[in-house]
Scaffold this active site. Structure first.
Site, PDB file in Angstrom:
ATOM      1  N   HIS A   3      30.912 -14.336  -0.192  1.00 27.12           N
ATOM      2  CA  HIS A   3      30.697 -13.168   0.652  1.00 27.12           C
ATOM      3  C   HIS A   3      30.855 -11.905  -0.184  1.00 27.12           C
ATOM      4  CE1 HIS A   3      35.062 -13.777   0.843  1.00 27.12           C
ATOM      5  NE2 HIS A   3      35.223 -12.579   1.373  1.00 27.12           N
ATOM      6  N   HIS A   5      32.825  -9.156  -0.127  1.00 26.55           N
ATOM      7  CA  HIS A   5      34.042  -8.372  -0.343  1.00 26.55           C
ATOM      8  C   HIS A   5      34.324  -8.175  -1.838  1.00 26.55           C
ATOM      9  CE1 HIS A   5      35.921  -9.136   3.900  1.00 26.55           C
ATOM     10  NE2 HIS A   5      35.024  -8.184   3.908  1.00 26.55           N
ATOM     11  N   ASP A   8      36.909  -8.156  -3.629  1.00 25.95           N
ATOM     12  CA  ASP A   8      37.829  -9.074  -4.299  1.00 25.95           C
ATOM     13  C   ASP A   8      37.201 -10.455  -4.507  1.00 25.95           C
ATOM     14  OD1 ASP A   8      38.021  -9.553  -1.499  1.00 25.95           O
ATOM     15  OD2 ASP A   8      39.969 -10.517  -1.758  1.00 25.95           O
ATOM     16  N   HIS A   9      35.905 -10.581  -4.221  1.00 21.86           N
ATOM     17  CA  HIS A   9      35.161 -11.805  -4.506  1.00 21.86           C
ATOM     18  C   HIS A   9      33.950 -11.544  -5.400  1.00 21.86           C
ATOM     19  CE1 HIS A   9      37.237 -14.475  -1.521  1.00 21.86           C
ATOM     20  NE2 HIS A   9      37.655 -13.275  -1.160  1.00 21.86           N
ATOM     21  N   HIS A  38      34.526 -14.266   9.113  1.00 18.77           N
ATOM     22  CA  HIS A  38      35.276 -13.342   8.262  1.00 18.77           C
ATOM     23  C   HIS A  38      34.381 -12.167   7.881  1.00 18.77           C
ATOM     24  CE1 HIS A  38      38.257 -11.999   5.389  1.00 18.77           C
ATOM     25  NE2 HIS A  38      37.374 -12.046   4.415  1.00 18.77           N
ATOM     26  N   ASP A  78      36.800 -17.285   2.021  1.00 18.91           N
ATOM     27  CA  ASP A  78      37.800 -16.810   2.971  1.00 18.91           C
ATOM     28  C   ASP A  78      37.552 -17.359   4.377  1.00 18.91           C
ATOM     29  OD1 ASP A  78      38.958 -15.403   0.930  1.00 18.91           O
ATOM     30  OD2 ASP A  78      38.539 -13.405   1.736  1.00 18.91           O
ATOM     31  N   HIS A 115      42.516 -17.714  -1.895  1.00 19.15           N
ATOM     32  CA  HIS A 115      43.755 -16.923  -1.887  1.00 19.15           C
ATOM     33  C   HIS A 115      44.983 -17.832  -1.822  1.00 19.15           C
ATOM     34  CE1 HIS A 115      42.096 -12.834  -1.361  1.00 19.15           C
ATOM     35  NE2 HIS A 115      41.150 -13.433  -0.647  1.00 19.15           N
TER      36      HIS A 115
END
Length: 244
Positions: free
Chosen positions: A57, A59, A61-62, A115, A134, A172
């Site tokens: 996805h 985001h 942090d990905h 998400h 996530d 995570h």
């Protein structure tokens, strides 16, 4: 049992980046690179070269490491078609039922909105491996930022149908906090209590608690175990407010 070499790379505060190498073909890819530096350092150390990036996805942090890894290696970036506008490095847009390969290892794309609106996961049935981003965590699921409980419940049903031995690589280190909520949600679940003893001990030693398996999650994950979208919705709301 897969012959893929799957390396866990900690990043940021609690992210895991998954570096995946096929020793037969010599090909290497990375799942959800939060940042580039630790990934490039690890591949240099191992003498591997990244040819692909798989994003679950959009985001940051990905995807934060996409551009630098792509510049350094020429890697091809594959990710969700529904989020193409939010992943500027994307080369290959993927939808439900599409596939990607690492050597002879085939991954099928499953759309798992909830998400984020276009979240996908990568299932490698021949390797009994799934990269869930996530969507599914150890004893948890992703927050419903762009989707709803009905979508996440459908995702949980699909994941529950995977073979129990499937190894789940999530993004995570949330297991300890998820487990505390799982105990509150299902206080009579002995399997969760036993698992949390092992999780607490591992974290006290600064050890990772993932990957997990579908079997472990079926036994202890209150979101995978929810019997309706409404129950999942209530549990997700309670988890969002949980301070245990």
């Amino acid at each position: 049992m897969t012959d893929l070499e799957i390396v866990r790379i900690p990043a940021l505060s609690d992210n895991y980046i998954w570096l995946v190498h096929d020793p037969v073909s010599g090909k290497t890819m990375v799942v959800d690179p939060a940042e580039a530096a630790p990934v490039l350092a690890e591949t240099d150390r191992r003498g591997w070269r990244i040819g692909q990036i798989w994003n679950t996805h959009w985001h940051p942090d990905h995807t934060g490491g996409n551009a630098a890894i792509k510049e350094a290696t020429g890697a091809i970036v594959s990710g969700p078609a529904a989020e193409a506008a939010r992943i500027p490095t994307l080369d290959v847009a993927l939808s439900e039922g599409d596939s990607v390969r690492l050597g002879d290892h085939l991954a099928t794309v499953l759309e798992t909105p909830g998400h984020t609106a276009g979240h996908i996961i990568f299932h490698l049935p021949g390797d009994a491996v799934v990269f869930t981003g996530d969507t599914l965590f150890a004893m948890g699921c992703g927050r419903l930022f762009e989707g709803d409980a009905g979508q996440m419940f459908a995702n949980m049903q699909r994941l529950a149908d995977l073979p129990p031995e499937t190894i789940v690589y999530c993004a995570h280190e949330y297991t300890q906090s998820n487990g505390r909520f799982a105990l509150a949600a299902e206080p009579d679940n002995d399997a969760t209590r036993e698992r949390m003893e092992a999780v607490d001990a591992a974290r006290a030693r600064c050890e990772a608690t993932v990957p997990t398996t579908i079997a472990e999650e079926l036994a202890t994950n209150p979101f995978l175990r929810a019997d309706s979208a409404e129950q999942l919705r209530q549990r997700r709301m309670a988890k969002d407010a949980f301070r245990g």
